[in-house]
Scaffold this motif. Structure first.
Motif, PDB file in Angstrom:
ATOM      1  N   THR A   1       0.835  -1.203   0.000  1.00  0.00           N
ATOM      2  CA  THR A   1       0.000   0.000   0.000  1.00  0.00           C
ATOM      3  C   THR A   1       0.876   1.262   0.000  1.00  0.00           C
ATOM      4  OG1 THR A   1      -0.254   0.627   2.340  1.00  0.00           O
ATOM      5  CG2 THR A   1      -1.510  -1.292   1.598  1.00  0.00           C
TER       6      THR A   1
ATOM      7  N   GLN B   1      -5.734  -2.709  13.958  1.00  0.00           N
ATOM      8  CA  GLN B   1      -5.816  -3.694  12.868  1.00  0.00           C
ATOM      9  C   GLN B   1      -5.422  -3.083  11.532  1.00  0.00           C
ATOM     10  OE1 GLN B   1      -9.891  -5.162  13.396  1.00  0.00           O
ATOM     11  NE2 GLN B   1      -9.098  -6.805  14.689  1.00  0.00           N
ATOM     12  N   LYS B   2      -4.336  -2.309  11.569  1.00  0.00           N
ATOM     13  CA  LYS B   2      -3.881  -1.618  10.356  1.00  0.00           C
ATOM     14  C   LYS B   2      -2.415  -1.919  10.107  1.00  0.00           C
ATOM     15  CE  LYS B   2      -7.350   1.479   9.639  1.00  0.00           C
ATOM     16  NZ  LYS B   2      -7.840   2.013   8.388  1.00  0.00           N
ATOM     17  N   VAL B   3      -2.013  -1.736   8.870  1.00  0.00           N
ATOM     18  CA  VAL B   3      -0.594  -1.738   8.530  1.00  0.00           C
ATOM     19  C   VAL B   3      -0.263  -0.359   7.962  1.00  0.00           C
ATOM     20  CG1 VAL B   3      -0.238  -4.197   8.139  1.00  0.00           C
ATOM     21  CG2 VAL B   3      -1.193  -2.819   6.284  1.00  0.00           C
ATOM     22  N   PRO B   4       0.983   0.101   8.096  1.00  0.00           N
ATOM     23  CA  PRO B   4       2.142  -0.620   8.621  1.00  0.00           C
ATOM     24  C   PRO B   4       2.208  -0.580  10.145  1.00  0.00           C
ATOM     25  CG  PRO B   4       2.820   1.586   7.930  1.00  0.00           C
ATOM     26  CD  PRO B   4       1.358   1.447   7.570  1.00  0.00           C
TER      27      PRO B   4
ATOM     28  N   THR C   1      -4.753  -8.682   9.180  1.00  0.00           N
ATOM     29  CA  THR C   1      -4.647  -7.631  10.201  1.00  0.00           C
ATOM     30  C   THR C   1      -5.662  -7.849  11.329  1.00  0.00           C
ATOM     31  OG1 THR C   1      -6.196  -6.220   8.996  1.00  0.00           O
ATOM     32  CG2 THR C   1      -3.845  -5.863   8.563  1.00  0.00           C
TER      33      THR C   1
ATOM     34  N   GLU D   1       1.255   3.963  12.430  1.00  0.00           N
ATOM     35  CA  GLU D   1       1.168   5.220  11.685  1.00  0.00           C
ATOM     36  C   GLU D   1       2.444   5.419  10.864  1.00  0.00           C
ATOM     37  OE1 GLU D   1      -1.257   7.315  11.047  1.00  0.00           O
ATOM     38  OE2 GLU D   1      -2.639   6.177  12.283  1.00  0.00           O
ATOM     39  N   SER D   2       2.279   5.357   9.556  1.00  0.00           N
ATOM     40  CA  SER D   2       3.443   5.394   8.661  1.00  0.00           C
ATOM     41  C   SER D   2       4.348   6.602   8.911  1.00  0.00           C
ATOM     42  CB  SER D   2       2.980   5.364   7.207  1.00  0.00           C
ATOM     43  OG  SER D   2       2.025   6.365   6.947  1.00  0.00           O
TER      44      SER D   2
ATOM     45  N   ARG E   1       0.822   3.482   2.125  1.00  0.00           N
ATOM     46  CA  ARG E   1       1.275   3.781   3.496  1.00  0.00           C
ATOM     47  C   ARG E   1       2.426   2.865   3.879  1.00  0.00           C
ATOM     48  NH1 ARG E   1      -4.330   4.498   4.510  1.00  0.00           N
ATOM     49  NH2 ARG E   1      -4.833   6.702   4.439  1.00  0.00           N
TER      50      ARG E   1
ATOM     51  N   PRO F   1      -3.775  -5.387   3.712  1.00  0.00           N
ATOM     52  CA  PRO F   1      -5.090  -4.994   4.214  1.00  0.00           C
ATOM     53  C   PRO F   1      -6.193  -5.849   3.598  1.00  0.00           C
ATOM     54  CG  PRO F   1      -4.314  -3.388   2.609  1.00  0.00           C
ATOM     55  CD  PRO F   1      -3.207  -4.401   2.789  1.00  0.00           C
ATOM     56  N   ARG F   2      -7.257  -5.966   4.332  1.00  0.00           N
ATOM     57  CA  ARG F   2      -8.441  -6.693   3.872  1.00  0.00           C
ATOM     58  C   ARG F   2      -8.161  -8.117   3.394  1.00  0.00           C
ATOM     59  NH1 ARG F   2      -9.005  -1.726   3.674  1.00  0.00           N
ATOM     60  NH2 ARG F   2      -7.576  -1.533   1.941  1.00  0.00           N
TER      61      ARG F   2
ATOM     62  N   ALA G   1      -4.231   1.972  -0.749  1.00  0.00           N
ATOM     63  CA  ALA G   1      -4.179   2.347   0.662  1.00  0.00           C
ATOM     64  C   ALA G   1      -5.138   1.495   1.448  1.00  0.00           C
ATOM     65  CB  ALA G   1      -4.551   3.795   0.824  1.00  0.00           C
TER      66      ALA G   1
END
Ligand SMILES: N[C@@H](CCC(=O)N[C@@H](CS)C(=O)NCC(=O)O)C(=O)O
Length: 226
Positions: free
Chosen positions: A14, A55-58, A43, A69-70, A16, A38-39, A226
């Motif tokens: 992504t 539950q997010k990357v990175p 995550t 938070e990138s 990010r 993602p998705r 993203a």
């Protein structure tokens, strides 16, 4: 720094996640990648949720310390592991303030309220999840172009990077948004073209993008999202 860093980065594929990979190469840092996307459900596992309740990357883990938070990951890496000849954060107080201003501007105005809104509400992206809204997508694209006036004006003086002669993490953030905008067909301002071409020549940009490629062919087919 007394011992070798023990860095693990979660997330690939992504706009990010690429920021963190790119910074690793700018700073010549060895690290391990956990190539989750993602998705994909990856995550949302209990194990990952424990590390990152968002539950997010990175997500970066440095020993016993985790940070998401990138923009924060890139700043953390630069602050913790600067190269003698390269820091991605300016030192002098006013330069630091101006750098911070660029970082907030890019992640809030260009990323979150423009490009990500387009992604969230496009029929062929996340619209089926968050609501398909063509008007919102069109307005977010217009808003992005309006906000880019700030970039156009700054780069008008022919500076090499946003902060002048020093390449900083703000350039990483901006370039990923410019790439993202072009992938979405939004278009970018005139002065951003030579700037982006210059930054694309950086070995760390190219290596970071390579490292950000998803392993699975199914996600590789699409440009960084993203
Ligand atoms: N502001 C955050 C955004 C992170 C974010 O939204 N990541 C997306 C991918 S770009 C994600 O992990 N989504 C998880 C999912 O939907 O499964 C950052 O810059 O790191």
């Amino acid at each position: 720094m007394t011992s070798a860093p023990d860095l693990t980065l979660w997330g690939v594929g992504t706009s990010r996640t690429v920021r963190a990979h790119w910074a690793m190469f700018e700073l010549d840092l060895p690290y391990k990648t956990m190539p989750i996307g993602p998705r994909t459900g990856e995550t949302k596992t209990a194990e990952y949720t424990k590390l990152n309740p968002r539950q997010k990357v990175p997500l970066l883990r440095d020993g016993d310390f985790c940070i998401g938070e990138s923009a924060a990951i890139v700043a953390y890496l630069s602050r913790t592991y600067p190269k003698p000849e390269r820091s991605l954060i300016p030192d002098r107080q006013r330069d630091y303030a101006a750098w911070l201003e660029w970082c907030f501007f890019i992640v809030t105005e260009l990323d979150s309220t423009s490009l990500y809104v387009m992604r969230r509400h496009s029929a062929d992206a996340l619209g089926p999840i968050y609501g398909i809204a063509p008007d919102v997508v069109a307005k977010a694209g217009e808003y992005f172009r309006e906000q880019l006036r700030h970039v156009e004006t700054a780069l008008h003086d022919g500076r090499t990077y946003l902060m002048g002669d020093q390449f900083t993490s703000a350039d990483i953030l901006l370039t990923t948004c410019l790439d993202w905008a072009i992938a979405y067909g939004v278009g970018i301002c005139d002065n951003a073209h030579p700037y982006r071409d210059r930054i694309h020549q950086r070995a760390a940009y190219q290596l970071g993008n390579k490292a950000n490629e998803p392993l699975a062919p199914i996600t590789r087919a699409t440009p960084p999202s993203a």
